[in-house]
Write an enzyme that holds these catalytic residues in place. Structure first.
Site, mmCIF file in Angstrom:
data_model
loop_
_atom_site.group_PDB
_atom_site.id
_atom_site.type_symbol
_atom_site.label_atom_id
_atom_site.label_comp_id
_atom_site.label_asym_id
_atom_site.label_seq_id
_atom_site.Cartn_x
_atom_site.Cartn_y
_atom_site.Cartn_z
ATOM 1 N N TYR A 1 63.008 19.163 -4.571
ATOM 2 C CA TYR A 1 63.379 19.669 -6.452
ATOM 3 C C TYR A 1 63.781 21.053 -6.573
ATOM 4 O O TYR A 1 64.750 21.312 -7.791
ATOM 5 C CB TYR A 1 61.532 19.565 -6.978
ATOM 6 C CG TYR A 1 61.172 19.748 -8.812
ATOM 7 C CD1 TYR A 1 61.416 19.000 -9.454
ATOM 8 C CD2 TYR A 1 61.551 20.848 -8.686
ATOM 9 C CE1 TYR A 1 62.072 19.736 -10.742
ATOM 10 C CE2 TYR A 1 60.598 20.901 -10.507
ATOM 11 C CZ TYR A 1 60.876 20.371 -11.114
ATOM 12 O OH TYR A 1 61.132 20.526 -12.026
ATOM 13 N N LYS B 1 67.406 21.618 -9.041
ATOM 14 C CA LYS B 1 67.041 22.281 -10.196
ATOM 15 C C LYS B 1 67.783 24.457 -10.152
ATOM 16 O O LYS B 1 68.863 24.735 -10.528
ATOM 17 C CB LYS B 1 65.502 23.292 -10.788
ATOM 18 C CG LYS B 1 64.924 21.985 -10.695
ATOM 19 C CD LYS B 1 65.019 21.419 -12.206
ATOM 20 C CE LYS B 1 64.432 20.781 -12.822
ATOM 21 N NZ LYS B 1 64.693 19.803 -14.695
#
Lengths: 446, 244
Positions: free
Chosen positions: B150, B154
């Site tokens: 994740y 990002k």
């Protein structure tokens, strides 16, 4: 870090009794498959936690957090009908409706309660003598039962469940959304008047005189005053005012501050309470004072101080609100004031109001014709509890009742005599739903 | 104000959209579930939006992005601003065990946003005004062992936005990178809450003001800027031993 931005805790507003062993399960979407039966143990809906005692607590069980259910659904601006999810707060509703010329049919002294909570406690306000309780204005709602059943409840449809759920303390199922009637207003201001009264008799005189001329009436009482000044205080009354704008005044209100930490318990004592009460009583110079004020400061003065419950320190506090029917010589209410004043037990903000005779559809609703008094007691051990037990007996002898939303200590025997319809009500309680309060007051009393 | 909201049923996007709705904005909402979009549409209408249009789309279907953006321009008669807010929080154990799942999460949290930003960037550059905001995360500031797939997605998104900002600066288009910390939303429903968790309404309000002002990089709540500053300066030899 600002407290407002932080994640929520799930205590009660009075923070007494201290209850912690409970799981919290949020519900996000009203149309989701919500399987309440899959949760272990008992469950209880929880909104913004403004109930003072244990009626919003479920020790050893699960709280269903409805705060994420905060969406509006429909607003009929011509008819003044608003439909919204159960977790929408009164504060949120006011933001939407006041600019469009509408107002809540009635409101409690805080706007930080959810619609689900307003129904479950069948809340009342300063206009009870004309408008009755909140439940009277609820046209319909959807109730999710733990067996998966979804019921639309209204005065016509599932009428018994409608009557049980209004004032039903969240025990009949999970309210998903509700629709209710609003009241037209000319603007966001209240023409208010504040009158000083020297004793209980003067209060009743002003109250009787105000009832027909003022939509909103309430009084603050100095419970520490004794003798000739027993029951002295300030009477507040008001009507919705015509102007939309008052020169130099903002229609809204900014919150002043957040109480950053629990005050030490000794900060609030007999001396500080006496100074506070006396100062408040003498805060106005003349007998009466008129002014046009924003609705926020008239209805929600305490909301301006976020987390004001922390002023009572970490032991928390007990709210005690009762109603007793009118008695001609007012001896019961006077004897209650005398007992409080004689006991030496600290009581801070006390609120006195006359209820009207507008009936509520709710089976277990608290308001009934008579006079109601709400008291704040910091928790200071057995002495406080003994006084409240004595007051319970007076309320019981007079045929009155104590407000469950604020209670954390009444006996099962007391509750069952205040609410003789409780057994009838209990057949509508969802088998999976329970609360610490409900278990306490339904214990067998033999 | 005419606003496109991608991932509109996320709690943060919804709270941001509420602020714009109160101002009477027109909104074009994109998300996967028609039912959820309808619930949000009604909420925004009651709160004062002048127009709300919904559009159902799985954002991993990159081929449909162009058509969706066309539809937004057409429905609202142009766009002043866009907020890209969709995303998923992967289960770290699952993504480190499966290449397929790791790439899938990267696609959802990074590539699909890059696709939208490329199309929107070109449109906004041509109209020479407006604001594009996208929700990245503090997790993109440094890879944590517990959350690095994740975080990497990002991180790539943050760098992409930074470059896009430099390019669109010349056309008067603002590009806003939003870096929330922990937020109490359905995405984090399974995570144990601590005092660092922010409420979505506070986060939404902050994004709204950041978009109106056309700010560059916004940490929400603000203190994450300094927390991440500290975390970034830790030497890797130390950082790798920290298990969080």
């Amino acid at each position: 870090m600002a407290n407002k931005a932080c994640a929520r805790d799930h205590r009660s507003w009075g923070r007494y009794p201290k209850i912690r062993q409970q799981k919290v399960v949020p519900v996000y979407w009203r149309d989701d498959q919500i399987d309440l039966s899959a949760i272990d143990g008992t469950i209880l809906p929880y909104g913004l936690g403004r109930s003072y005692g244990d009626s919003c607590q479920n020790e050893g069980g699960t709280l269903i957090d409805i705060a994420p259910l905060n969406r509006m659904i429909a607003f009929d601006e011509d008819a003044g009908l608003l439909r919204c999810e159960a977790g929408v707060s009164l504060a949120d509703i006011l933001k939407v409706i006041v600019p469009r010329g509408w107002f809540l049919p009635t409101t409690p002294g805080t706007k930080f309660v959810t619609i689900g909570g307003a129904i479950a406690n069948d809340v009342h306000g300063k206009n009870h003598h004309v408008a009755g309780t909140f439940g009277r204005h609820v046209t319909q709602f959807e109730l999710l039962r733990s067996n998966g059943e979804r019921l639309i409840c209204s005065p016509e449809q599932n009428a018994e469940m409608y009557r049980a759920t209004i004032g039903g303390l969240g025990l009949t199922g999970l309210i998903l959304w509700a629709e209710f009637k609003l009241r037209r207003v000319p603007g966001p201001f209240i023409a208010s008047e504040q009158i000083r009264f020297r004793n209980v008799d003067e209060f009743f005189d002003i109250s009787a005189e105000s009832e027909h001329r003022f939509e909103y009436t309430v009084a603050w009482v100095d419970c520490l005053a004794a003798g000739k000044q027993l029951g002295r205080g300030l009477f507040m009354r008001g009507n919705h005012a015509w102007p939309n704008k008052v020169p130099g005044k903002k229609a809204g209100q900014r919150s002043l501050f957040t109480v950053p930490v629990d005050l030490p318990w000794f900060a609030l004592n007999m001396v500080t309470a006496r100074v506070f009460n006396t100062a408040l009583y003498h805060s106005q110079l003349g007998k009466s004072k008129r002014k046009v004020v924003p609705y926020d400061s008239f209805f929600y003065p305490l909301d301006m101080i976020h987390e004001w419950n922390r002023l009572y320190g970490s032991p928390g506090f007990i709210q005690y609100q009762f109603v007793i029917p009118f008695d001609h010589d007012r001896s019961a209410i006077k004897s209650i004031f005398k007992q409080i004043s004689d006991s030496g037990v600290l009581s801070l903000l006390s609120v006195l109001k006359v209820f009207g005779d507008v009936p509520s559809p709710g089976m277990l609703s608290f308001p009934r014709p008579g006079v109601t008094l709400a008291l704040d007691f910091p928790v200071r051990g057995q002495h406080t509890l003994d006084l409240l037990d004595r007051l319970d007996r007076v309320v019981q002898d007079e045929g009155g009742a104590i407000y469950p939303a604020k209670d954390s200590r009444m006996s099962a025997q007391g509750f069952q005599s205040f609410y003789p319809q409780w057994q009838d009500f209990s057949q509508y309680v969802d088998p999976k739903f329970s609360s610490s309060f409900w278990r306490r007051v339904t214990r067998t009393t033999e | 104000m005419k606003l496109l909201v991608v991932g509109a049923s996320s709690a943060i996007a919804h709270e941001t959209a509420r602020c714009f709705a109160t101002d009477g904005a027109a909104l074009f909402l994109v998300g996967r579930s028609a039912e959820k979009l309808a619930a949000i549409q009604h909420d925004l209408e009651v709160r004062g939006a002048s127009q709300v249009v919904t559009y159902t789309l799985d954002l991993n279907d990159l081929a449909q992005h162009e058509a969706m953006i066309d539809a937004a321009f057409e429905a609202l008669g142009g766009l002043d601003a866009a907020l890209i807010a969709h995303g998923t929080l992967p289960d770290q154990a699952a993504v480190q065990a499966s290449v397929e799942q790791a790439l899938q999460e990267f696609q959802t949290n990074c590539l699909s946003a890059i696709s939208l930003l490329t199309i929107l960037g070109n449109r906004f550059e041509a109209q020479r005004r407006g604001c594009i905001a996208a929700i990245s995360s503090v997790a993109g500031d440094r890879g944590r062992s517990s959350n690095y797939v994740y975080g990497a997605a990002k991180s790539a998104l943050t760098v992409f936005l930074s470059g896009l900002r430099g390019r669109l600066e010349k056309s008067g288009v603002a590009v806003v990178t939003i870096k929330p910390g922990f937020v109490d939303t359905p995405m984090t429903a399974h995570v144990k809450k601590n005092p660092l968790f922010a409420k979505p309404d506070a986060v939404g309000k902050r994004i709204y003001t950041a978009m109106l002002k056309g700010q560059d990089v916004v940490y929400v709540p603000w203190f994450w800027r300094y927390v991440m500053l500290l975390i970034r300066v830790l030497p890797e030899s130390m950082f790798k031993k920290l298990s969080f």
